[in-house]
Write an enzyme that holds these catalytic residues in place. Sequence first.
Site, PDB file in Angstrom:
ATOM      1  CE  LYS A   4     -75.873 -27.137  90.815  1.00  0.00           C
ATOM      2  NZ  LYS A   4     -75.070 -26.218  90.133  1.00  0.00           N
ATOM      3  CD  GLN A  27     -73.570 -25.986  86.665  1.00  0.00           C
ATOM      4  OE1 GLN A  27     -74.506 -25.672  87.532  1.00  0.00           O
ATOM      5  NE2 GLN A  27     -72.421 -26.394  87.031  1.00  0.00           N
ATOM      6  CG  ASP A  38     -74.664 -20.162  92.022  1.00  0.00           C
ATOM      7  OD1 ASP A  38     -74.280 -20.998  93.067  1.00  0.00           O
ATOM      8  OD2 ASP A  38     -74.921 -20.246  90.928  1.00  0.00           O
TER       9      ASP A  38
END
Length: 297
Positions: free
Chosen positions: A53, A97, A120
């Site tokens: 990422k 994460q 997200d």
Amino acid sequence: MMAEIISGKQIAEKVCEEVQEEVDKLKLHGVTPGLAVVLVGDDAASSVYVAMKERAAKSLSIHSRQLTLPKETTSAEVEGVISGLNADPEIHGILVQLPLPEQIDENVILSCIDPAKDVDGFHPLNVGRLSVGEPNVVAPCTPAGVIELLMRSGFDPAGKHVVVVGRSNIVGRPLATLLTSRGRGGNATVTIAHSRSEELSLITKRADILISAVGRANLIDQSMVKPGAVVIDVGVNRVIDHSIPKGYRLVGDVAFQEVSEVASAITPVPGGVGPMTIAMLLKNTAQLASSSLGFRA
Ligand code: GUN
């Protein structure tokens, strides 16, 4: 006839080109989109994903910051890190994460992220906004990537029966939300199957589009797929392979070779959904940076 291979890698490159244009425009307005990725612990797969990422963000000259915390970190400490990022004007998107170590309650942490920086789309407020069909809500990256993959490869799910195997908050549930929405990439008839579903193969065999997001190698075999179906494999599983230096190989949930013989199209692992997830993360980061200027998507 063998199935067409849907290249997530190629489609993700195209999405990234579009995001680059958006980033360049934002820079003309004096804003460099900023993404912070928080990693707690040393889970090997998570470390690889986070590095990918960060590399992808840098390649589009998105400002990227990685915060790695030891696996013993307390919930209060993670909350403190998030508060700092919430207040940091250089950061427009915050990603924690998952999974988190077991002493930390994921829902508590996700609720601490400023909803306006929730790259997200996992904050409960944004989950709700997406589910009631509000405009300009960032959608979770993997489900959004699956929709882009389908649309850009000519498999609009509108009117089709889509079976999603997996009910996670990261993939299965938000994917069903997007697929049943009224907008682009929606209007599908959706069945969600999961580990407690009886007669799974009878359910999967009815799918025009079959999406597996479980995390079990070879879960979906040829007998579970309707001839001509489109098969999207979200799973990423490590299987031991001593014939290669790493000692393992990555495979999806779908038995690729045998399913390719009956499906009309299929995504590979790696090179399918994975690159799309990253591309959508960068797109979401640019969108949040744009919203911070008061621009509408
Ligand atoms: N772990 C696996 N997929 C994801 C994702 O899309 N976002 C985050 N934050 N964690 C993940």
